[in-house]
Design a protein around this motif. Structure first.
Motif, PDB file in Angstrom:
ATOM      1  N   GLY A  77     -22.170 -10.475  54.114  1.00 25.51           N
ATOM      2  CA  GLY A  77     -21.374  -9.267  53.999  1.00 25.51           C
ATOM      3  C   GLY A  77     -21.183  -8.581  55.341  1.00 25.51           C
ATOM      4  N   LYS A  78     -20.712  -7.349  55.290  1.00 25.49           N
ATOM      5  CA  LYS A  78     -20.442  -6.588  56.515  1.00 25.49           C
ATOM      6  C   LYS A  78     -21.655  -5.798  56.998  1.00 25.49           C
ATOM      7  N   TYR A  79     -22.383  -5.211  56.061  1.00 27.55           N
ATOM      8  CA  TYR A  79     -23.392  -4.224  56.425  1.00 27.55           C
ATOM      9  C   TYR A  79     -24.831  -4.735  56.282  1.00 27.55           C
ATOM     10  N   ARG A  80     -25.083  -5.582  55.300  1.00 18.76           N
ATOM     11  CA  ARG A  80     -26.449  -6.068  55.064  1.00 18.76           C
ATOM     12  C   ARG A  80     -27.033  -6.811  56.264  1.00 18.76           C
ATOM     13  N   PRO A  81     -26.265  -7.595  57.020  1.00 19.88           N
ATOM     14  CA  PRO A  81     -26.877  -8.345  58.130  1.00 19.88           C
ATOM     15  C   PRO A  81     -27.603  -7.459  59.138  1.00 19.88           C
ATOM     16  N   TYR A  82     -27.132  -6.230  59.320  1.00 19.52           N
ATOM     17  CA  TYR A  82     -27.772  -5.350  60.301  1.00 19.52           C
ATOM     18  C   TYR A  82     -29.169  -4.935  59.849  1.00 19.52           C
ATOM     19  N   LEU A  83     -29.433  -4.985  58.530  1.00 25.89           N
ATOM     20  CA  LEU A  83     -30.773  -4.702  58.023  1.00 25.89           C
ATOM     21  C   LEU A  83     -31.726  -5.850  58.320  1.00 25.89           C
ATOM     22  N   LEU A  84     -31.182  -6.993  58.653  1.00 23.33           N
ATOM     23  CA  LEU A  84     -31.978  -8.170  58.978  1.00 23.33           C
ATOM     24  C   LEU A  84     -32.159  -8.328  60.479  1.00 23.33           C
ATOM     25  N   TRP A  85     -31.121  -8.038  61.243  1.00 24.75           N
ATOM     26  CA  TRP A  85     -31.137  -8.307  62.685  1.00 24.75           C
ATOM     27  C   TRP A  85     -31.761  -7.182  63.509  1.00 24.75           C
ATOM     28  N   VAL A  86     -31.460  -5.939  63.168  1.00 23.25           N
ATOM     29  CA  VAL A  86     -31.774  -4.819  64.070  1.00 23.25           C
ATOM     30  C   VAL A  86     -33.210  -4.287  63.945  1.00 23.25           C
ATOM     31  N   PRO A  87     -33.848  -4.296  62.775  1.00 13.76           N
ATOM     32  CA  PRO A  87     -35.173  -3.672  62.675  1.00 13.76           C
ATOM     33  C   PRO A  87     -36.237  -4.218  63.626  1.00 13.76           C
ATOM     34  N   ILE A  88     -36.137  -5.475  64.020  1.00 22.79           N
ATOM     35  CA  ILE A  88     -37.150  -6.019  64.939  1.00 22.79           C
ATOM     36  C   ILE A  88     -37.072  -5.326  66.304  1.00 22.79           C
ATOM     37  N   PRO A  89     -35.904  -5.311  66.974  1.00 22.97           N
ATOM     38  CA  PRO A  89     -35.855  -4.554  68.239  1.00 22.97           C
ATOM     39  C   PRO A  89     -36.068  -3.058  68.039  1.00 22.97           C
ATOM     40  N   LEU A  90     -35.716  -2.516  66.850  1.00 22.51           N
ATOM     41  CA  LEU A  90     -35.956  -1.097  66.580  1.00 22.51           C
ATOM     42  C   LEU A  90     -37.453  -0.804  66.578  1.00 22.51           C
ATOM     43  N   ALA A  91     -38.241  -1.681  65.939  1.00 26.38           N
ATOM     44  CA  ALA A  91     -39.698  -1.494  65.914  1.00 26.38           C
ATOM     45  C   ALA A  91     -40.272  -1.536  67.326  1.00 26.38           C
ATOM     46  N   ILE A  92     -39.763  -2.452  68.144  1.00 33.41           N
ATOM     47  CA  ILE A  92     -40.227  -2.545  69.538  1.00 33.41           C
ATOM     48  C   ILE A  92     -39.862  -1.279  70.304  1.00 33.41           C
ATOM     49  N   SER A  93     -38.647  -0.761  70.076  1.00 34.39           N
ATOM     50  CA  SER A  93     -38.195   0.435  70.798  1.00 34.39           C
ATOM     51  C   SER A  93     -39.034   1.656  70.436  1.00 34.39           C
ATOM     52  N   ILE A  94     -39.478   1.762  69.177  1.00 34.55           N
ATOM     53  CA  ILE A  94     -40.318   2.896  68.775  1.00 34.55           C
ATOM     54  C   ILE A  94     -41.683   2.810  69.454  1.00 34.55           C
ATOM     55  N   PHE A  95     -42.226   1.589  69.548  1.00 38.63           N
ATOM     56  CA  PHE A  95     -43.482   1.373  70.266  1.00 38.63           C
ATOM     57  C   PHE A  95     -43.332   1.814  71.722  1.00 38.63           C
TER      58      PHE A  95
END
Length: 470
Positions: A77-95
């Motif tokens: 789909g259009k929107y679901r892939p970002y829930l798969l791809w982005v959270p990993i670098p997001l977790a690193i960025s919060i750290f």
């Protein structure tokens, strides 16, 4: 043809996505200012500059992300892939955001700007697709309220986890070193959020397809959005809803501490009761919208909150249980309206597609998210301004009468005035259930290749508050 029924598992999965958002962004909102000033070593003025700068950047990145998401094409789909791809670098960025490097003062300032910018862009890259997903899971405007209610229930769960565990974890993992404790704790919260996003991706589906998949330039898509007057009204609704909520929540710790004069345990109970009240309100919201038009329910809750906030001003604040119950009830009513406001965002996009033939779900929701952030910023500014006007003094055991009055007004009469304006904006929205049923039917006809009707949305019957059978 009506879209597939949304299952309970999918509602829970969608709700877990917002829990993931709150495990990351809400933690930043709640604790980053304290971390910057008391641990990292930045001045309050510089912290304010960082926050304001990021909101300016949001004004640019939010619509760009919505534009990109609308034009994404994958087998998921259009929107679901970002829930798969982005959270990993997001977790690193919060750290990294909560890491205190042993550098010079100037280098630390640059690092703070860089890491907050990185986190903000990555959060935008997951939050806008997630919110947009709420507009394409189903085209049933009543079902939208139901799965949005699960979203805000799990957002409350995330808040409870954060308020109950974050500071104890900082102490435990840091072993007396707060900088290390925040770094490890926030890294852990990012990992938890990663799995929440993954569960959301795995359990949800995109079902609503636009009439046209033609990829138009950004400027033309923006023009189509501006032509949608219901979307413009929703922006106002989002701003007012966010401002009154964040103002009240931001003032609550001052209110519990200096007006109610509660101990640390009493303050925790007061704030937790409000969170639980909002969670209950979100869960029971579909019960009301299944029986009455959701715009009428939302307008009614706004008027009740207005009256309740005025009533709270006259409460006997020395009576802890009575005041806590009243505050929890105001939050419960607020919780009923919140899922409705987000379902109305999707309704406005349906109306826009019906009116212009163009669907820009990502860009539409990016505008709503930006105005939510503006509401958050305005609420923070109001808190600072009111505290200054009242002569608030940090660290003292008791505040002056003027400071107590300023804090009380932020909890009661000022949110009442804002919520009254919110009720007026909801009344102007006018897309009640009857109108949305007609728009939905017409869009389905177009998607199946039939001719569009010549109906006039403004001429639809307004419906009534009579309960529906069954």
């Amino acid at each position: 043809m009506r879209q597939n029924r949304v299952t309970l598992l999918e509602k829970i999965g969608f709700g877990m996505g917002d829990a993931g958002c709150n495990m990351s962004f809400a933690a930043v909102v709640m604790y980053l200012s304290y971390f910057y000033t008391d641990i990292y070593g930045l001045s309050p003025a510089l912290v304010g500059v960082i926050f304001i700068t990021m909101r300016v950047i949001d004004a640019i990145t939010d619509p760009i992300m919505g534009f990109v998401a609308d034009r994404t094409r994958t087998r998921w789909g259009k929107y679901r892939p970002y829930l798969l791809w982005v959270p990993i670098p997001l977790a690193i960025s919060i750290f990294l955001l909560f890491t205190t490097p042993n550098w010079s003062d100037g280098a630390k300032v640059v690092y703070a700007f860089a890491t907050y910018f990185l986190m903000s862009v990555l959060y935008t890259s997951v939050s806008i697709p997630y919110c947009s997903l709420g507009g394409v899971v189903t085209d049933d405007h009543k079902a939208r309220v139901s799965f949005q209610s699960w979203r805000f229930f799990f957002a409350g769960v995330a808040y409870l986890i954060l308020t109950a565990s974050l500071l104890p974890l900082v102490e435990l993992l840091g072993g007396g070193n707060e900088a290390r404790g925040f770094q490890l704790t926030m890294g852990l919260m990012g990992i938890i959020a990663l799995f929440m996003f993954g569960f959301c991706f795995a359990t949800t589906r995109e079902r609503v397809e636009p009439i046209s998949e033609e990829r138009k330039p950004l400027k033309q898509s923006l023009k189509a959005l501006v032509k949608n007057e219901r979307w413009l009204i929703i922006l106002g609704i989002t701003f007012l809803q966010a401002t009154q909520f964040f103002l009240r929540q931001g003032a609550s710790i001052y209110f519990a501490t200096y007006v109610m004069m509660l101990s640390a345990g009493g303050i925790s109970f007061f704030i937790t009761a409000a969170i639980v009240g909002k969670m209950i309100g979100a869960l029971i919201s579909p019960w009301f919208t299944s029986r009455f038009s959701k715009t009428h329910v939302y307008m009614s809750t706004s008027l009740i909150i207005t009256a309740g906030s005025i009533g709270l001003f006259f409460m006997p604040f020395e009576q802890m249980m009575i005041t806590t119950l009243a505050f929890a009830l105001v939050n419960l009513i607020n919780g009923i309206g919140t899922p409705i406001s987000w379902s109305m965002m999707a309704d406005a996009e349906d109306y826009g597609e019906w009116k212009t033939g163009e669907r820009n779900t990502g860009m539409a929701f990016s505008g709503n998210l930006f105005f939510l952030k503006v509401g958050l910023a305005v609420a923070g500014g109001l808190i600072g301004m009111m505290l200054a006007i009242g002569g608030y003094e940090a660290g003292v055991e008791a505040q002056s009468a003027s400071a107590v009055l300023a804090i009380t007004l932020m909890m009661t009469l000022i949110p009442a005035l804002i919520t009254l304006a919110l009720a007026g904006a909801v009344w102007r929205f006018r897309l009640d259930d009857t109108r949305m049923d007609a728009i939905r039917t017409d869009l389905e006809t177009r998607r199946s290749g039939g001719n569009a009707s010549s109906m006039d949305a403004e001429a639809f019957p307004t419906g009534n508050m009579a309960p529906r059978p069954g």
